[in-house]
Design a protein around this motif. Structure first.
Motif, PDB file in Angstrom:
ATOM      1  N   GLY A 114       4.104   5.932  -3.976  1.00  0.00           N
ATOM      2  CA  GLY A 114       2.778   5.845  -3.388  1.00  0.00           C
ATOM      3  C   GLY A 114       2.131   7.187  -3.159  1.00  0.00           C
ATOM      4  O   GLY A 114       0.911   7.301  -3.132  1.00  0.00           O
ATOM      5  N   ASP A 115       2.947   8.205  -2.973  1.00  0.00           N
ATOM      6  CA  ASP A 115       2.385   9.500  -2.606  1.00  0.00           C
ATOM      7  C   ASP A 115       2.153  10.408  -3.795  1.00  0.00           C
ATOM      8  O   ASP A 115       1.195  11.177  -3.814  1.00  0.00           O
ATOM      9  CB  ASP A 115       3.296  10.208  -1.599  1.00  0.00           C
ATOM     10  CG  ASP A 115       2.848   9.950  -0.187  1.00  0.00           C
ATOM     11  OD1 ASP A 115       1.627   9.785  -0.004  1.00  0.00           O
ATOM     12  OD2 ASP A 115       3.693   9.894   0.713  1.00  0.00           O
ATOM     13  N   SER A 116       3.039  10.346  -4.760  1.00  0.00           N
ATOM     14  CA  SER A 116       2.859  11.225  -5.899  1.00  0.00           C
ATOM     15  C   SER A 116       3.447  10.578  -7.136  1.00  0.00           C
ATOM     16  O   SER A 116       4.663  10.563  -7.336  1.00  0.00           O
ATOM     17  CB  SER A 116       3.533  12.570  -5.623  1.00  0.00           C
ATOM     18  OG  SER A 116       3.668  13.266  -6.834  1.00  0.00           O
TER      19      SER A 116
ATOM     20  N   TRP B  26      -0.503   2.933   8.027  1.00  0.00           N
ATOM     21  CA  TRP B  26       0.627   2.669   7.140  1.00  0.00           C
ATOM     22  C   TRP B  26       1.974   2.837   7.841  1.00  0.00           C
ATOM     23  O   TRP B  26       2.945   3.293   7.272  1.00  0.00           O
ATOM     24  CB  TRP B  26       0.544   3.560   5.896  1.00  0.00           C
ATOM     25  CG  TRP B  26      -0.686   3.249   5.133  1.00  0.00           C
ATOM     26  CD1 TRP B  26      -0.794   2.321   4.150  1.00  0.00           C
ATOM     27  CD2 TRP B  26      -1.994   3.801   5.293  1.00  0.00           C
ATOM     28  NE1 TRP B  26      -2.092   2.265   3.694  1.00  0.00           N
ATOM     29  CE2 TRP B  26      -2.836   3.157   4.374  1.00  0.00           C
ATOM     30  CE3 TRP B  26      -2.548   4.771   6.148  1.00  0.00           C
ATOM     31  CZ2 TRP B  26      -4.187   3.453   4.270  1.00  0.00           C
ATOM     32  CZ3 TRP B  26      -3.890   5.072   6.037  1.00  0.00           C
ATOM     33  CH2 TRP B  26      -4.691   4.412   5.105  1.00  0.00           C
ATOM     34  N   ASN B  27       1.991   2.475   9.123  1.00  0.00           N
ATOM     35  CA  ASN B  27       3.226   2.557   9.902  1.00  0.00           C
ATOM     36  C   ASN B  27       3.563   1.158  10.403  1.00  0.00           C
ATOM     37  O   ASN B  27       2.794   0.571  11.162  1.00  0.00           O
ATOM     38  CB  ASN B  27       2.999   3.531  11.067  1.00  0.00           C
ATOM     39  CG  ASN B  27       4.205   3.618  11.971  1.00  0.00           C
ATOM     40  OD1 ASN B  27       4.990   2.673  12.084  1.00  0.00           O
ATOM     41  ND2 ASN B  27       4.345   4.748  12.619  1.00  0.00           N
ATOM     42  N   PRO B  28       4.705   0.590   9.993  1.00  0.00           N
ATOM     43  CA  PRO B  28       5.027  -0.800  10.350  1.00  0.00           C
ATOM     44  C   PRO B  28       5.046  -1.041  11.857  1.00  0.00           C
ATOM     45  O   PRO B  28       4.617  -2.108  12.313  1.00  0.00           O
ATOM     46  CB  PRO B  28       6.421  -1.000   9.757  1.00  0.00           C
ATOM     47  CG  PRO B  28       6.525  -0.004   8.667  1.00  0.00           C
ATOM     48  CD  PRO B  28       5.706   1.173   9.091  1.00  0.00           C
TER      49      PRO B  28
ATOM     50  N   PRO C 116      -0.989   6.905   1.817  1.00  0.00           N
ATOM     51  CA  PRO C 116      -0.364   7.169   0.520  1.00  0.00           C
ATOM     52  C   PRO C 116      -1.425   7.717  -0.425  1.00  0.00           C
ATOM     53  O   PRO C 116      -2.481   7.101  -0.579  1.00  0.00           O
ATOM     54  CB  PRO C 116       0.111   5.781   0.074  1.00  0.00           C
ATOM     55  CG  PRO C 116       0.147   4.953   1.295  1.00  0.00           C
ATOM     56  CD  PRO C 116      -0.911   5.496   2.209  1.00  0.00           C
ATOM     57  N   SER C 117      -1.186   8.881  -1.031  1.00  0.00           N
ATOM     58  CA  SER C 117      -2.308   9.522  -1.723  1.00  0.00           C
ATOM     59  C   SER C 117      -2.627   8.879  -3.060  1.00  0.00           C
ATOM     60  O   SER C 117      -3.647   9.181  -3.649  1.00  0.00           O
ATOM     61  CB  SER C 117      -2.045  11.025  -1.892  1.00  0.00           C
ATOM     62  OG  SER C 117      -0.696  11.259  -2.144  1.00  0.00           O
ATOM     63  N   GLU C 118      -1.760   7.971  -3.557  1.00  0.00           N
ATOM     64  CA  GLU C 118      -2.099   7.283  -4.799  1.00  0.00           C
ATOM     65  C   GLU C 118      -2.946   6.042  -4.530  1.00  0.00           C
ATOM     66  O   GLU C 118      -3.314   5.318  -5.447  1.00  0.00           O
ATOM     67  CB  GLU C 118      -0.823   6.860  -5.548  1.00  0.00           C
ATOM     68  CG  GLU C 118       0.059   7.996  -5.991  1.00  0.00           C
ATOM     69  CD  GLU C 118      -0.567   8.811  -7.115  1.00  0.00           C
ATOM     70  OE1 GLU C 118      -1.318   8.239  -7.906  1.00  0.00           O
ATOM     71  OE2 GLU C 118      -0.293  10.024  -7.164  1.00  0.00           O
TER      72      GLU C 118
ATOM     73  N   GLU D  37       0.814  -1.211   0.000  1.00  0.00           N
ATOM     74  CA  GLU D  37       0.000   0.000   0.000  1.00  0.00           C
ATOM     75  C   GLU D  37       0.848   1.262   0.000  1.00  0.00           C
ATOM     76  O   GLU D  37       0.451   2.288  -0.527  1.00  0.00           O
ATOM     77  CB  GLU D  37      -0.968  -0.005   1.191  1.00  0.00           C
ATOM     78  CG  GLU D  37      -2.054  -1.053   1.039  1.00  0.00           C
ATOM     79  CD  GLU D  37      -3.192  -0.884   2.033  1.00  0.00           C
ATOM     80  OE1 GLU D  37      -3.309   0.195   2.639  1.00  0.00           O
ATOM     81  OE2 GLU D  37      -3.956  -1.841   2.205  1.00  0.00           O
ATOM     82  N   LYS D  38       2.020   1.189   0.617  1.00  0.00           N
ATOM     83  CA  LYS D  38       2.922   2.343   0.593  1.00  0.00           C
ATOM     84  C   LYS D  38       3.275   2.716  -0.839  1.00  0.00           C
ATOM     85  O   LYS D  38       3.536   3.877  -1.140  1.00  0.00           O
ATOM     86  CB  LYS D  38       4.215   2.014   1.355  1.00  0.00           C
ATOM     87  CG  LYS D  38       4.128   2.285   2.842  1.00  0.00           C
ATOM     88  CD  LYS D  38       4.395   3.750   3.150  1.00  0.00           C
ATOM     89  CE  LYS D  38       4.546   3.942   4.652  1.00  0.00           C
ATOM     90  NZ  LYS D  38       4.333   5.332   5.045  1.00  0.00           N
ATOM     91  N   SER D  39       3.307   1.696  -1.715  1.00  0.00           N
ATOM     92  CA  SER D  39       3.645   1.981  -3.097  1.00  0.00           C
ATOM     93  C   SER D  39       2.410   2.390  -3.900  1.00  0.00           C
ATOM     94  O   SER D  39       2.488   2.569  -5.101  1.00  0.00           O
ATOM     95  CB  SER D  39       4.315   0.770  -3.749  1.00  0.00           C
ATOM     96  OG  SER D  39       3.346  -0.225  -4.021  1.00  0.00           O
ATOM     97  N   GLY D  40       1.279   2.530  -3.216  1.00  0.00           N
ATOM     98  CA  GLY D  40       0.096   3.055  -3.886  1.00  0.00           C
ATOM     99  C   GLY D  40      -0.814   2.013  -4.487  1.00  0.00           C
ATOM    100  O   GLY D  40      -1.648   2.310  -5.317  1.00  0.00           O
TER     101      GLY D  40
END
Lengths: 307, 358
Positions: free
Chosen positions: A176-178, A240-242, A300-302, A36-39
């Motif tokens: 993931g974010d932009s 989204w924090n391990p 992550p905004s994506e 999910e971090k990678s969007g």
């Protein structure tokens, strides 16, 4: 402690259960966190968990080595994760729908090949006897902890550190974010997401191996019953924090241990309702932790699921 | 003339593509069977025989198609609003449980038709409330509807287990805890001349009704606008929240009714057999039908037939019962992969566009 042994038994059982039950949650949620971090979202991890459990059990039964089973389960998960990543990289494909399809596919694979392994007993992963010094058999049993738990905990730390400080962590977060920023820097979105989804699958497969090789420690078709799904929801709760994934996994492990713990002191009324506790808890936490008014902080905004 | 032909070409894409995906998945599954040393030809011949070959097997297929139509509607309706709600299994279980429980005090006391009416309404309301809850959580709290719907499946099954083990258990049900059985006269009989129960008719009628509702009414149009672009719908002042909750409830009512027919026409009581996976196969049916209520009918029949042939495949080929499940998984994955081809194959585009593209 002498006044009411019932309460202490329950608390000890919940504590031990939290550690025991949390490991699969931990691995799946860490895997999903990475994805999910990678969007991208992978709802198919429920299927990966089941397939991992089956392949680990079959390997351990066939070779006699449970650790080889863990490894095979990881690679089985890697395969499913790669498939998900490849499909989602195609244009106009909805990653939520693909996740549902792979949930069905992974379950189908596991049930199809797992049929012959329902009866025989495979060697289990040995636990670390950390409570022997107490001299109390109940506490000693509660503190017999599987090494995979510590691997998961270390992995949570490593991932938290990695996201924060390493170059790789930065790239994943940026993708993931932009998407625009990542493209401008010359990184391939589809490549990064494919790697993150595949590795996420690898971790979930290992989570599955824990289910069949340690706790409950046998292979049957009802083994996972939604735990992979809870772990996906748990990532939202953990923002989204391990590290928070680790805490959340312990919390859910405890909730899952509630029913059996109460049963152990003779409260069997509503046992099946207590079995529903983790699902209800997940739902309540999702209701409490998201809001329609503002988009989720730290998300992550994506990521399609929170948009 | 060419304009008309073009329109048909463009439309045919929606039939040809899913059929193509079915063929590709059949080919993939054949390779898989062949690798296991089983004959793909035998496999598909057995599916034909077990699902469609004789009057007996067709009835068997229809019997299984009935709940599939209803649970597929539960997926298709919210999908038209852009929601992926896949909790139909939960709505089916809750519908079945609720109508079995409500029948306990009235079965054998009230006339049979009144008992069945109350049961059907209860099942529809319970299923509607169950999926309506998912829609409401999505609208008012922003909770992801896919995860919430799936979690509610597990909660529904836990409620079922709790009810049949505890408060509503018939002490006579030893191995398989169940609620008290319905008296024979309060069971739904078959459609005259067949062995298929009335759930099939209910499914067909409901599919037609939902088709009209979504494709030929103003409300349905508003729903489709919402599914197309939620921001535009809000800007137009459409009551998006009410639409989402309303259509979710209608969707859940269909799955709840499936639970009613499972109880009142098949099992005669509520027990663990309610969670037989119809809700999950319904997801695939809805996707293959591209969320069109009418297209659900033939697709449900196809999957009903495949399900009906499961036992035959198991006995004759010595394959595990999960074979059907695995094949469904392959079909689903192939089907979704085919989505990427829509609009990219020149054949389906109008003639002028094709020449322009060249």
């Amino acid at each position: 402690m002498t006044s009411d042994p019932g309460i202490w038994t329950v608390l000890l059982a919940i504590f031990a259960g939290a550690i025991r039950v949390s490991t699969p949650f931990l691995f799946v949620s860490l895997g999903e966190c990475l994805t999910e971090k990678s969007g991208r979202i992978n709802l198919g991890l429920e299927g990966t968990l089941i397939f991992g459990a089956m392949s680990a059990y079959a390997t351990a039964y066939g070779t006699g080595s449970p650790w080889l089973g863990v490894l095979v389960a990881g690679f089985a998960g890697l395969g499913l994760g790669t498939l998900h990543g490849l499909l989602c990289n195609l244009p106009r494909i909805n990653d939520v729908a693909v996740g549902i399809a792979l949930m069905l596919f992974g379950t189908g694979l596991a049930f199809f090949f797992g049929k012959p392994f329902i009866q025989p007993a495979a060697p289990r992963l040995p636990g670390l006897p950390l409570g022997d010094w107490t001299g109390n058999p109940a506490i000693a049993a509660a503190l017999e902890i599987n090494p995979l738990f510590f691997v998961g905990a270390a992995l949570a730390l490593l991932m938290a550190w990695g996201f924060k400080t390493t170059r790789w962590g930065l790239i994943v977060r940026m993708v993931g974010d932009s998407a625009a920023a990542a493209r401008a820097m010359g990184y391939s979105l589809s490549q990064v997401r494919l790697i993150c989804t595949a590795l996420g699958g690898f971790l979930s497969g290992i989570g599955g191996s824990f289910l069949s090789l340690s706790y409950p420690g046998s292979w049957n078709e009802g083994l996972s019953s939604g735990q992979g799904l809870i772990a996906v929801a748990l990532v939202i709760f953990a923002r989204w924090n391990p590290l928070r994934c680790f805490i959340a996994a312990l919390l859910f492990g405890g909730a899952g241990a509630l029913g059996p713990a109460l049963q152990s002191i003779g409260i069997s009324q509503g046992y099946y309702l207590f079995n529903a506790a983790p699902y209800i808890l997940t739902l309540l936490i999702m209701i409490a932790s998201v809001s329609p008014k503002r988009s989720l902080k730290d998300a992550p905004s994506e990521l399609t699921i929170t948009r | 003339m060419t304009a008309r032909l073009d329109r048909w070409r463009a439309r045919s894409e929606y039939v040809v593509m899913p059929l193509g995906a079915l063929l590709v998945s059949a080919a993939l599954f054949s390779v898989f069977l062949w690798a296991l040393g089983k004959s793909p030809a035998d496999f598909f011949a057995l599916i034909w025989r077990g699902g469609f070959g004789t009057w007996f097997s067709i009835q068997n297929a229809l019997l299984r198609a009935a709940p599939l139509i209803l649970t597929a509607l539960c997926v298709a309706l919210p999908a038209r609003l852009g929601l992926v709600i896949i909790g139909g299994e939960g709505a089916l279980v809750i519908g079945g449980l609720a109508c079995a429980v409500i029948s306990l005090p009235i079965a054998g006391v009230w006339p049979a038709w009144a008992v069945l009416l109350v049961m059907a309404v209860t099942a529809a309301l319970a299923g509607g409330a169950w999926i309506g809850m998912v829609g409401a959580l999505r609208t008012f709290r922003g909770v992801n509807e896919t995860i919430a719907g799936l979690l509610l499946v597990y909660i529904a099954v836990a409620l079922l287990n709790f009810s049949v083990e505890g408060p509503f258990r018939d002490p006579a049900s030893q191995n398989k805890p169940s609620t008290f059985p319905l008296p024979a006269e309060a069971m739904i009989g078959p459609i005259p001349g067949m062995e298929v129960h009335w759930g099939l008719i209910a499914g067909v009628v409901l599919a037609a009704a939902y088709y009209v509702l979504i494709d030929h009414t103003t409300v349905g149009f508003a729903a489709r606008v919402t599914g197309g672009n939620i921001r535009a719908a809000k800007a137009q002042g459409l009551p998006v929240g009410r639409l989402v909750v309303g259509f979710s409830m209608l969707a859940g009512a269909a799955a709840g009714l499936a639970g009613f027919f499972e109880v009142a026409a098949i099992h005669g009581r509520a027990n663990a057999s309610l969670a037989a996976g119809y809700g999950f196969t319904g997801i695939l049916v809805a996707f293959l039908a591209r969320h069109n209520p009418l297209a659900i009918l033939p697709v449900a029949l196809l999957f009903g037939g495949i399900a009906a042939s499961g036992g035959l495949i198991q006995r004759r080929l010595g394959l595990p019962d999960a074979t059907v499940l695995l094949m469904q998984g392959v079909i689903f994955v192939t089907l979704l992969a085919s989505e990427t081809l829509y609009g990219r194959i020149p054949f389906f585009r109008p003639a002028d566009e094709r020449s322009a593209a060249r």
